[in-house]
Design an enzyme around this catalytic site. Structure first.
Site, mmCIF file in Angstrom:
data_model
loop_
_atom_site.group_PDB
_atom_site.id
_atom_site.type_symbol
_atom_site.label_atom_id
_atom_site.label_comp_id
_atom_site.label_asym_id
_atom_site.label_seq_id
_atom_site.Cartn_x
_atom_site.Cartn_y
_atom_site.Cartn_z
ATOM 1 N N GLU A 188 0.891 -1.353 -0.172
ATOM 2 C CA GLU A 188 -0.097 -0.462 0.303
ATOM 3 C C GLU A 188 1.065 1.260 -0.298
ATOM 4 O O GLU A 188 -0.181 1.985 0.326
ATOM 5 C CB GLU A 188 -0.747 -0.143 1.046
ATOM 6 C CG GLU A 188 -1.819 -1.163 0.810
ATOM 7 C CD GLU A 188 -3.437 -1.199 2.159
ATOM 8 O OE1 GLU A 188 -4.113 -0.818 1.769
ATOM 9 O OE2 GLU A 188 -2.552 -0.627 3.116
ATOM 10 N N TYR A 214 -10.338 17.947 19.916
ATOM 11 C CA TYR A 214 -9.246 17.932 20.191
ATOM 12 C C TYR A 214 -9.817 17.144 18.559
ATOM 13 O O TYR A 214 -8.010 16.946 18.012
ATOM 14 C CB TYR A 214 -9.424 16.854 20.969
ATOM 15 C CG TYR A 214 -9.167 17.835 21.903
ATOM 16 C CD1 TYR A 214 -7.750 17.864 22.551
ATOM 17 C CD2 TYR A 214 -10.327 17.379 22.833
ATOM 18 C CE1 TYR A 214 -7.703 18.681 23.577
ATOM 19 C CE2 TYR A 214 -9.980 18.136 24.248
ATOM 20 C CZ TYR A 214 -8.541 18.692 24.365
ATOM 21 O OH TYR A 214 -8.893 19.235 26.163
#
Ligand SMILES: [Zn+2]
Length: 211
Positions: free
Chosen positions: A74, A120
């Site tokens: 990948e 966050y």
């Protein structure tokens, strides 16, 4: 950062992500840029929980294997994202359950997969693009990543998993974990009336913590 230190860091972060249950079996991979323009990459068919720093794939600037085991199949996902994000130095790709689950839902916004649930998420991830499903190894997915033109450090591949780039390995690993946790919150809240951050709250976070 020295190559030896980066090798240790890749192994440490990979084991951490694996032990947190964020990528099963031999799935998931990490890459990081070296000072000389080359790359360190996790090998193909290797569990993220049991990597050997000496056997990481060492690639040159053209992507040729210089030493170590063969790189993940990948790597082309990483290369495509690096090509459009020249400032980033590390990429983490996982098959993390909650992010993959979200990627299979209908009616997602492909320009911003997850709503603003927490500050966050906005600070560490920003927004994530969604790309459609491609069969494993299909080179078209790399073209689709390039098509995003570097606007996203975080890309979710439908029915597959997230690919997240960062200015450092630490930043990329933290961001992909935040993406996974936010996907989990999103799924927990499905069907519940939910208070998302308002546009004003999102703007205030972006102003205080520009990416
Ligand atoms: Zn994958």
């Amino acid at each position: 950062m020295s190559e030896a230190r980066l090798r240790e860091d890749i192994v440490r972060f990979a084991r951490f992500l694996f032990e947190r249950g964020l990528t099963p079996g031999s799935s998931g991979n990490i890459s990081a840029r070296l000072e000389d323009g080359g790359w360190l990459v996790t090998p193909t068919n290797a569990s993220m929980g049991f990597l050997d720093p000496a056997r990481l794939s060492r690639l040159d600037g053209e992507g040729r294997l210089v030493s170590g085991d063969r790189p993940t199949k990948e790597m082309f996902l990483h290369s495509a994202l690096y090509e459009t994000r020249s400032g980033d130095r590390a990429i983490v790709h996982l098959h993390s359950t909650h992010a993959v689950a979200v990627s299979m839902l209908p009616d997602l916004d492909p320009t911003n997969v997850l709503p603003p649930l927490t500050a966050y998420y906005l600070m560490r991830v920003g927004s994530s693009a969604l790309l459609p499903y491609y069969r494993p190894g299909d080179p078209e997915v790399a073209a689709a990543i390039r098509g995003l033109a570097g606007r996203y450090a975080s890309v979710l591949l439908a029915n597959h998993g997230p690919v997240v780039a960062g200015a450092s390995l630490d930043a990329a690993a933290n961001a992909i974990e935040e993406l996974e946790e936010t996907a989990k919150l999103f799924l927990l809240l499905r069907g519940c009336k939910t208070r998302f951050l308002t546009n004003e709250q999102v703007a205030a976070v972006r102003e205080a913590f520009p990416s």
